[in-house]
Design an enzyme around this catalytic site. Structure first.
Site, PDB file in Angstrom:
ATOM      1  N   TYR A  59       7.790   2.703 -25.488  1.00 30.80           N
ATOM      2  CA  TYR A  59       7.922   1.738 -24.409  1.00 30.80           C
ATOM      3  C   TYR A  59       7.648   2.488 -23.112  1.00 30.80           C
ATOM      4  O   TYR A  59       8.532   3.128 -22.542  1.00 30.80           O
ATOM      5  CB  TYR A  59       9.310   1.105 -24.401  1.00 30.80           C
ATOM      6  CG  TYR A  59       9.527   0.156 -23.248  1.00 30.80           C
ATOM      7  CD1 TYR A  59       8.542  -0.764 -22.879  1.00 30.80           C
ATOM      8  CD2 TYR A  59      10.709   0.172 -22.513  1.00 30.80           C
ATOM      9  CE1 TYR A  59       8.725  -1.630 -21.823  1.00 30.80           C
ATOM     10  CE2 TYR A  59      10.910  -0.693 -21.455  1.00 30.80           C
ATOM     11  CZ  TYR A  59       9.917  -1.590 -21.112  1.00 30.80           C
ATOM     12  OH  TYR A  59      10.097  -2.444 -20.047  1.00 30.80           O
ATOM     13  N   ASP A  95       4.445  -0.994 -26.232  1.00 29.67           N
ATOM     14  CA  ASP A  95       4.143  -1.595 -24.932  1.00 29.67           C
ATOM     15  C   ASP A  95       3.783  -0.461 -23.983  1.00 29.67           C
ATOM     16  O   ASP A  95       4.649   0.285 -23.542  1.00 29.67           O
ATOM     17  CB  ASP A  95       5.359  -2.370 -24.430  1.00 29.67           C
ATOM     18  CG  ASP A  95       5.155  -2.946 -23.041  1.00 29.67           C
ATOM     19  OD1 ASP A  95       4.048  -2.809 -22.486  1.00 29.67           O
ATOM     20  OD2 ASP A  95       6.114  -3.539 -22.506  1.00 29.67           O
TER      21      ASP A  95
END
Length: 259
Positions: free
Chosen positions: A109, A151
């Site tokens: 992330y 992400d």
């Protein structure tokens, strides 16, 4: 084998949606980001009931990553510190990795960066430099099969944005962010999605505001990057927009790569 990545924007809020999706899409491994929950409060039972093994690294209200796998993972590590001996960036829970069927899965992330020129933006650029060192070290251990997914909070090309006009001033699309990610990819990683889809108009994140999803005003910022041998083995890579159509969805949607 299928590996999926999905920023769920709170696993407890999206629990039913994720469980239902896994029942309909029983991937071998699901990498989650923004779980937003401390490890002790992660809702384990619904996933264990589906036969998944859970590997989690979370914190209260922010960040958090997890890997759900049908087979037990090997050589699991959390954060940069176990590989690099650097703990400065591990307070924020953003990195977890493990090996399944000789494929190392790295779930990330990447920091958002907030605003260009802000302290969070500078942190993001420094974090990406550490990420490059981290992946370089992992590649020395596992030089062939590696899937780096998650992400990334970066749209690498203009066609990854619904409207790239003025993108140079927008966080997630500035030249410095793109250059930092490109330096990571120069380790020998390639974009699985672009192996199969070259055109624009395909996104994995849409802002909740201004009917972003309904107008397809999105960004492609959730990626699978593969080492050369694994890239050759890839059979498909697709964005599943169905979960984004649900009531109270995450602003991201799953991306699945198949080997």
């Amino acid at each position: 084998m299928k590996i999926a990545t999905w920023n769920v924007n709170s696993i407890r809020t999206r629990l039913v949606q994720v469980v239902n999706w896994l029942q309909e899409n029983p991937v071998d491994a699901l990498c989650l980001q923004e779980t937003k929950v401390q490890d002790a409060e992660f809702p384990r039972s619904p996933f264990e009931d589906l036969g998944y093994h859970l590997y989690i690294s979370g914190q209260k209200s922010y960040n958090g990553v997890a890997i759900l796998s049908q087979k037990p993972l090997e050589d699991v590590t959390i954060g940069f510190d176990p590989i690099l001996g650097i703990s400065d960036f591990d307070e924020q829970k953003r990195v977890i990795t493990g090996v399944i069927d000789d494929i190392r899965v790295v779930n990330l992330y990447v920091p958002n960066g907030s605003e260009v020129g802000s302290e969070k933006y500078d942190y993001k650029l420094r974090w990406l430099k550490v990420l490059r060192d981290y992946l370089h070290a992992l590649l020395e251990k596992q030089p062939s099969g590696m899937c780096v997914c998650g992400d990334f909070n970066i749209a690498l090309e203009d066609k990854d944005i619904h409207n790239p006009k003025g993108r140079e001033k927008l966080v997630m699309a500035t030249d410095l962010e793109r250059q930092a990610l490109q330096q990571v990819l120069e380790l020998g990683l390639s974009d699985a999605f672009r192996k199969f889809t070259s055109e624009d108009g395909h996104f994995s994140w849409w802002d909740y505001r201004a009917a972003g999803f309904e107008r397809n005003r999105g960004w492609r910022i959730d990626h699978h990057y593969l080492t050369p041998i694994l890239y050759e083995r890839a059979l498909a890579c697709a964005i599943d927009i169905a979960p984004r159509k649900l009531t109270q969805p995450s602003d991201h949607t799953p991306v699945i790569v198949e080997f």
